[in-house]
Write a protein that holds these residues in place. Structure first.
Motif, mmCIF file in Angstrom:
data_model
loop_
_atom_site.group_PDB
_atom_site.id
_atom_site.type_symbol
_atom_site.label_atom_id
_atom_site.label_comp_id
_atom_site.label_asym_id
_atom_site.label_seq_id
_atom_site.Cartn_x
_atom_site.Cartn_y
_atom_site.Cartn_z
ATOM 1 N N GLU A 10 21.030 -49.294 -81.695
ATOM 2 C CA GLU A 10 21.748 -48.857 -82.566
ATOM 3 C C GLU A 10 22.799 -49.992 -83.894
ATOM 4 O O GLU A 10 23.255 -50.582 -82.920
ATOM 5 C CB GLU A 10 22.852 -47.631 -82.722
ATOM 6 C CG GLU A 10 22.209 -46.620 -81.861
ATOM 7 C CD GLU A 10 23.449 -44.943 -81.386
ATOM 8 O OE1 GLU A 10 22.785 -44.219 -81.466
ATOM 9 O OE2 GLU A 10 24.433 -45.923 -81.060
ATOM 10 N N TRP A 11 22.196 -49.605 -85.173
ATOM 11 C CA TRP A 11 22.525 -50.403 -85.728
ATOM 12 C C TRP A 11 23.550 -49.942 -86.709
ATOM 13 O O TRP A 11 23.898 -49.096 -86.577
ATOM 14 C CB TRP A 11 21.747 -50.322 -86.881
ATOM 15 C CG TRP A 11 19.964 -50.805 -86.698
ATOM 16 C CD1 TRP A 11 18.872 -50.311 -86.098
ATOM 17 C CD2 TRP A 11 19.559 -52.272 -87.235
ATOM 18 N NE1 TRP A 11 17.982 -51.170 -85.746
ATOM 19 C CE2 TRP A 11 18.074 -52.294 -86.645
ATOM 20 C CE3 TRP A 11 19.397 -53.149 -88.410
ATOM 21 C CZ2 TRP A 11 17.157 -53.148 -86.609
ATOM 22 C CZ3 TRP A 11 18.844 -54.389 -88.711
ATOM 23 C CH2 TRP A 11 17.620 -54.372 -87.582
ATOM 24 N N ILE A 12 23.996 -51.429 -86.693
ATOM 25 C CA ILE A 12 25.567 -51.346 -87.898
ATOM 26 C C ILE A 12 25.237 -52.441 -89.219
ATOM 27 O O ILE A 12 24.584 -53.556 -89.611
ATOM 28 C CB ILE A 12 26.638 -52.367 -87.071
ATOM 29 C CG1 ILE A 12 26.424 -51.949 -86.122
ATOM 30 C CG2 ILE A 12 28.164 -52.291 -88.325
ATOM 31 C CD1 ILE A 12 28.436 -52.993 -85.366
ATOM 32 N N VAL A 13 25.729 -51.652 -90.373
ATOM 33 C CA VAL A 13 25.143 -51.338 -91.493
ATOM 34 C C VAL A 13 26.483 -52.459 -92.225
ATOM 35 O O VAL A 13 27.006 -51.574 -92.799
ATOM 36 C CB VAL A 13 24.594 -50.396 -92.612
ATOM 37 C CG1 VAL A 13 24.614 -50.873 -94.076
ATOM 38 C CG2 VAL A 13 23.138 -49.367 -92.258
ATOM 39 N N VAL A 14 26.707 -53.159 -92.900
ATOM 40 C CA VAL A 14 27.371 -54.363 -93.714
ATOM 41 C C VAL A 14 27.489 -54.532 -94.898
ATOM 42 O O VAL A 14 26.307 -54.178 -95.473
ATOM 43 C CB VAL A 14 27.941 -54.796 -92.771
ATOM 44 C CG1 VAL A 14 29.273 -55.904 -93.397
ATOM 45 C CG2 VAL A 14 28.196 -55.230 -91.152
ATOM 46 N N GLU A 15 28.538 -54.039 -95.430
ATOM 47 C CA GLU A 15 28.134 -53.547 -97.274
ATOM 48 C C GLU A 15 29.023 -54.549 -97.713
ATOM 49 O O GLU A 15 30.353 -54.756 -97.774
ATOM 50 C CB GLU A 15 28.397 -52.515 -98.216
ATOM 51 C CG GLU A 15 28.016 -52.261 -99.496
ATOM 52 C CD GLU A 15 27.236 -51.104 -100.061
ATOM 53 O OE1 GLU A 15 28.197 -51.115 -101.247
ATOM 54 O OE2 GLU A 15 27.421 -50.414 -99.073
ATOM 55 N N ILE A 16 28.129 -55.360 -98.527
ATOM 56 C CA ILE A 16 29.380 -56.796 -98.768
ATOM 57 C C ILE A 16 29.205 -56.640 -100.286
ATOM 58 O O ILE A 16 27.884 -57.780 -101.046
ATOM 59 C CB ILE A 16 29.471 -58.300 -98.152
ATOM 60 C CG1 ILE A 16 29.817 -58.045 -96.692
ATOM 61 C CG2 ILE A 16 30.242 -59.106 -98.954
ATOM 62 C CD1 ILE A 16 29.489 -59.363 -96.472
ATOM 63 N N GLY A 17 29.507 -56.293 -101.476
ATOM 64 C CA GLY A 17 29.923 -56.690 -102.639
ATOM 65 C C GLY A 17 28.547 -56.285 -103.361
ATOM 66 O O GLY A 17 27.750 -56.531 -103.897
ATOM 67 N N GLY A 18 28.668 -54.523 -103.038
ATOM 68 C CA GLY A 18 27.195 -54.170 -103.493
ATOM 69 C C GLY A 18 25.518 -53.908 -102.657
ATOM 70 O O GLY A 18 25.083 -52.964 -102.706
ATOM 71 N N GLN A 19 25.752 -55.318 -101.808
ATOM 72 C CA GLN A 19 25.002 -55.616 -100.921
ATOM 73 C C GLN A 19 25.050 -54.900 -99.621
ATOM 74 O O GLN A 19 25.976 -55.450 -99.177
ATOM 75 C CB GLN A 19 24.514 -57.259 -101.341
ATOM 76 C CG GLN A 19 23.276 -57.821 -100.088
ATOM 77 C CD GLN A 19 22.753 -59.243 -100.297
ATOM 78 O OE1 GLN A 19 23.690 -59.968 -100.323
ATOM 79 N NE2 GLN A 19 22.196 -59.491 -99.592
ATOM 80 N N LYS A 20 23.720 -54.450 -99.103
ATOM 81 C CA LYS A 20 23.424 -53.978 -97.285
ATOM 82 C C LYS A 20 23.431 -54.870 -96.517
ATOM 83 O O LYS A 20 21.985 -55.304 -96.994
ATOM 84 C CB LYS A 20 23.249 -52.204 -98.084
ATOM 85 C CG LYS A 20 23.678 -51.317 -99.397
ATOM 86 C CD LYS A 20 23.659 -49.920 -98.631
ATOM 87 C CE LYS A 20 24.540 -48.599 -99.314
ATOM 88 N NZ LYS A 20 24.222 -48.256 -99.089
ATOM 89 N N LEU A 21 23.529 -55.164 -95.903
ATOM 90 C CA LEU A 21 23.128 -55.980 -94.271
ATOM 91 C C LEU A 21 22.683 -55.013 -93.586
ATOM 92 O O LEU A 21 24.013 -54.727 -92.903
ATOM 93 C CB LEU A 21 24.344 -56.969 -94.090
ATOM 94 C CG LEU A 21 24.357 -57.681 -95.636
ATOM 95 C CD1 LEU A 21 25.415 -59.264 -95.261
ATOM 96 C CD2 LEU A 21 23.193 -58.373 -96.292
#
Length: 65
Positions: A10-21
């Motif tokens: 399963e993945w984790i999505v990290v959003e930094i400054g509007g950019q999703k990683l």
């Protein structure tokens, strides 16, 4: 601190400054109170231990862990 329980793959999505990683954290091994982790993500994202980062970029008065 956000603590998550995830199933294998399963993945984790990290959003930094509007950019999703999209980042995958793998537990590679666990024994003797130590956990080995592996990380998959975009090539432009650097993942490193804090003490290595501090050698490269000295922390300015921020002693958060």
């Amino acid at each position: 601190m956000l603590m998550l329980a995830r199933k294998v793959g399963e993945w984790i999505v990290v959003e930094i400054g509007g950019q999703k990683l999209e980042i995958v954290v793998h537990e590679l091994n666990a024994r003797n109170h130590r956990v080995r982790l592996g990380f998959d993500g975009p090539d432009e994202v650097r993942v490193m231990r804090k003490e290595i980062l501090e050698r490269v970029t000295p922390v300015s008065g921020d002693d958060k862990q």
